[in-house]
Write a protein that holds these residues in place. Structure first.
Motif, mmCIF file in Angstrom:
data_model
loop_
_atom_site.group_PDB
_atom_site.id
_atom_site.type_symbol
_atom_site.label_atom_id
_atom_site.label_comp_id
_atom_site.label_asym_id
_atom_site.label_seq_id
_atom_site.Cartn_x
_atom_site.Cartn_y
_atom_site.Cartn_z
ATOM 1 N N HIS A 44 0.792 -1.233 0.000
ATOM 2 C CA HIS A 44 0.000 0.000 0.000
ATOM 3 C C HIS A 44 0.825 1.284 0.000
ATOM 4 O O HIS A 44 0.262 2.369 -0.064
ATOM 5 C CB HIS A 44 -0.958 0.004 1.189
ATOM 6 N N SER A 45 2.163 1.186 0.046
ATOM 7 C CA SER A 45 2.961 2.414 0.061
ATOM 8 C C SER A 45 4.352 2.179 -0.530
ATOM 9 O O SER A 45 4.829 1.047 -0.598
ATOM 10 C CB SER A 45 3.110 2.950 1.487
ATOM 11 N N HIS A 46 4.985 3.269 -0.928
ATOM 12 C CA HIS A 46 6.353 3.204 -1.442
ATOM 13 C C HIS A 46 7.296 2.645 -0.374
ATOM 14 O O HIS A 46 8.178 1.837 -0.669
ATOM 15 C CB HIS A 46 6.849 4.599 -1.832
ATOM 16 N N GLN A 47 7.104 3.083 0.850
ATOM 17 C CA GLN A 47 7.990 2.663 1.942
ATOM 18 C C GLN A 47 7.923 1.166 2.176
ATOM 19 O O GLN A 47 8.949 0.515 2.359
ATOM 20 C CB GLN A 47 7.647 3.412 3.228
ATOM 21 N N THR A 48 6.729 0.615 2.174
ATOM 22 C CA THR A 48 6.614 -0.821 2.430
ATOM 23 C C THR A 48 7.043 -1.639 1.211
ATOM 24 O O THR A 48 7.605 -2.719 1.359
ATOM 25 C CB THR A 48 5.199 -1.200 2.911
ATOM 26 N N ASP A 49 6.820 -1.115 0.003
ATOM 27 C CA ASP A 49 7.364 -1.778 -1.188
ATOM 28 C C ASP A 49 8.887 -1.848 -1.081
ATOM 29 O O ASP A 49 9.495 -2.879 -1.363
ATOM 30 C CB ASP A 49 6.995 -1.021 -2.466
ATOM 31 N N ILE A 66 7.815 -5.179 -9.245
ATOM 32 C CA ILE A 66 7.229 -4.164 -8.361
ATOM 33 C C ILE A 66 6.215 -3.354 -9.151
ATOM 34 O O ILE A 66 6.517 -2.837 -10.237
ATOM 35 C CB ILE A 66 8.302 -3.198 -7.832
ATOM 36 N N LEU A 67 5.026 -3.216 -8.601
ATOM 37 C CA LEU A 67 3.985 -2.382 -9.197
ATOM 38 C C LEU A 67 4.286 -0.927 -8.873
ATOM 39 O O LEU A 67 4.625 -0.596 -7.736
ATOM 40 C CB LEU A 67 2.617 -2.774 -8.636
ATOM 41 N N GLY A 68 4.159 -0.061 -9.861
ATOM 42 C CA GLY A 68 4.343 1.356 -9.581
ATOM 43 C C GLY A 68 4.707 2.150 -10.817
ATOM 44 O O GLY A 68 4.984 1.594 -11.876
ATOM 45 N N SER A 69 4.735 3.441 -10.639
ATOM 46 C CA SER A 69 5.087 4.353 -11.728
ATOM 47 C C SER A 69 6.600 4.355 -11.942
ATOM 48 O O SER A 69 7.367 3.907 -11.086
ATOM 49 C CB SER A 69 4.624 5.766 -11.386
ATOM 50 N N ARG A 70 7.010 4.890 -13.064
ATOM 51 C CA ARG A 70 8.449 5.023 -13.326
ATOM 52 C C ARG A 70 9.101 5.909 -12.270
ATOM 53 O O ARG A 70 10.232 5.670 -11.860
ATOM 54 C CB ARG A 70 8.681 5.591 -14.724
ATOM 55 N N TRP A 89 19.384 -4.796 -10.476
ATOM 56 C CA TRP A 89 18.149 -4.135 -10.895
ATOM 57 C C TRP A 89 17.679 -4.658 -12.247
ATOM 58 O O TRP A 89 16.492 -4.676 -12.536
ATOM 59 C CB TRP A 89 18.313 -2.616 -10.949
ATOM 60 N N GLN A 90 18.618 -5.112 -13.081
ATOM 61 C CA GLN A 90 18.249 -5.610 -14.405
ATOM 62 C C GLN A 90 17.387 -6.870 -14.324
ATOM 63 O O GLN A 90 16.633 -7.161 -15.255
ATOM 64 C CB GLN A 90 19.498 -5.870 -15.238
ATOM 65 N N SER A 91 17.483 -7.604 -13.236
ATOM 66 C CA SER A 91 16.681 -8.821 -13.096
ATOM 67 C C SER A 91 15.346 -8.563 -12.398
ATOM 68 O O SER A 91 14.520 -9.461 -12.295
ATOM 69 C CB SER A 91 17.467 -9.886 -12.335
ATOM 70 N N ILE A 92 15.131 -7.340 -11.944
ATOM 71 C CA ILE A 92 13.884 -6.973 -11.271
ATOM 72 C C ILE A 92 12.975 -6.280 -12.280
ATOM 73 O O ILE A 92 13.384 -5.341 -12.953
ATOM 74 C CB ILE A 92 14.161 -6.043 -10.064
ATOM 75 N N HIS A 93 11.758 -6.745 -12.396
ATOM 76 C CA HIS A 93 10.788 -6.136 -13.306
ATOM 77 C C HIS A 93 10.169 -4.939 -12.597
ATOM 78 O O HIS A 93 9.393 -5.092 -11.658
ATOM 79 C CB HIS A 93 9.715 -7.156 -13.709
ATOM 80 N N ALA A 94 10.559 -3.758 -13.073
ATOM 81 C CA ALA A 94 10.108 -2.554 -12.390
ATOM 82 C C ALA A 94 9.992 -1.406 -13.382
ATOM 83 O O ALA A 94 10.997 -1.041 -13.979
ATOM 84 C CB ALA A 94 11.091 -2.198 -11.273
ATOM 85 N N PRO A 95 8.827 -0.882 -13.594
ATOM 86 C CA PRO A 95 7.548 -1.357 -13.061
ATOM 87 C C PRO A 95 7.066 -2.612 -13.795
ATOM 88 O O PRO A 95 7.460 -2.854 -14.938
ATOM 89 C CB PRO A 95 6.601 -0.188 -13.317
ATOM 90 N N ILE A 96 6.229 -3.374 -13.132
ATOM 91 C CA ILE A 96 5.733 -4.606 -13.735
ATOM 92 C C ILE A 96 4.736 -4.277 -14.849
ATOM 93 O O ILE A 96 4.089 -3.240 -14.846
ATOM 94 C CB ILE A 96 5.097 -5.562 -12.707
ATOM 95 N N SER A 102 -1.184 1.862 -20.072
ATOM 96 C CA SER A 102 -2.470 1.495 -19.489
ATOM 97 C C SER A 102 -2.788 2.380 -18.298
ATOM 98 O O SER A 102 -1.901 2.787 -17.555
ATOM 99 C CB SER A 102 -2.444 0.036 -19.049
ATOM 100 N N GLN A 103 -4.071 2.642 -18.104
ATOM 101 C CA GLN A 103 -4.509 3.483 -17.002
ATOM 102 C C GLN A 103 -5.485 2.772 -16.064
ATOM 103 O O GLN A 103 -5.493 3.027 -14.875
ATOM 104 C CB GLN A 103 -5.177 4.764 -17.543
ATOM 105 N N THR A 104 -6.310 1.898 -16.609
ATOM 106 C CA THR A 104 -7.321 1.255 -15.774
ATOM 107 C C THR A 104 -6.737 0.011 -15.099
ATOM 108 O O THR A 104 -5.806 -0.611 -15.625
ATOM 109 C CB THR A 104 -8.539 0.823 -16.622
#
Length: 127
Positions: A44-49, A66-70, A89-96, A102-104
């Motif tokens: 639910h937050s950047h900090q906890t992500d 990780i779900l989130g904006s660029r 970082w190259q092996s982490i999908h960010a943002p997913i 997409s917006q919805t």
């Protein structure tokens, strides 16, 4: 784990086979690593992500994202620069998700599913 009192995530999810509540700092002990493990960080937050990523980044998964904006991802990269190398970082999908603008929630979910399918199919083709 969701620390927000008003959110009934655990109670409302009738589809999960297993539900556990643990502090984010202990998540590493409850996530099995391996070639069959797909991990999506979307708290639910950047900090906890950031806290969850700091616990899991060094482990091997079929998919870690990780779900989130660029902008959010850039902040996480800056905050964790001393912990996670650029190579990792190259092996982490960010943002997913595939870059589809997409917006919805439905479109975002489809882009995430498409990325996972693409990733899975690509890794299955490797000798």
């Amino acid at each position: 784990m969701d620390l927000r009192d008003a959110v009934q995530t655990m109670q409302d999810n009738k589809f999960a086979k297993r539900k556990i509540i643990v502090p984010y700092s202990e998540i590493n002990q409850h996530i099995n690593a391996g070639k069959q493990a797909y991990v999506f960080i979307m708290t639910h937050s950047h900090q906890t992500d950031q806290q969850v990523l700091a616990e899991l980044w060094h482990r091997q998964f079929a998919y870690l994202g990780i779900l989130g904006s660029r902008r959010k991802i850039k902040v996480l990269q800056q905050n964790l620069a001393e912990t996670i190398s650029k190579q990792h970082w190259q092996s982490i999908h960010a943002p997913i998700g595939l870059a589809t603008n997409s917006q919805t929630p439905m479109e975002i979910a489809i882009s995430i599913a498409a990325e996972v399918i693409s990733q899975t199919n690509a890794s299955e083709r490797k000798p």
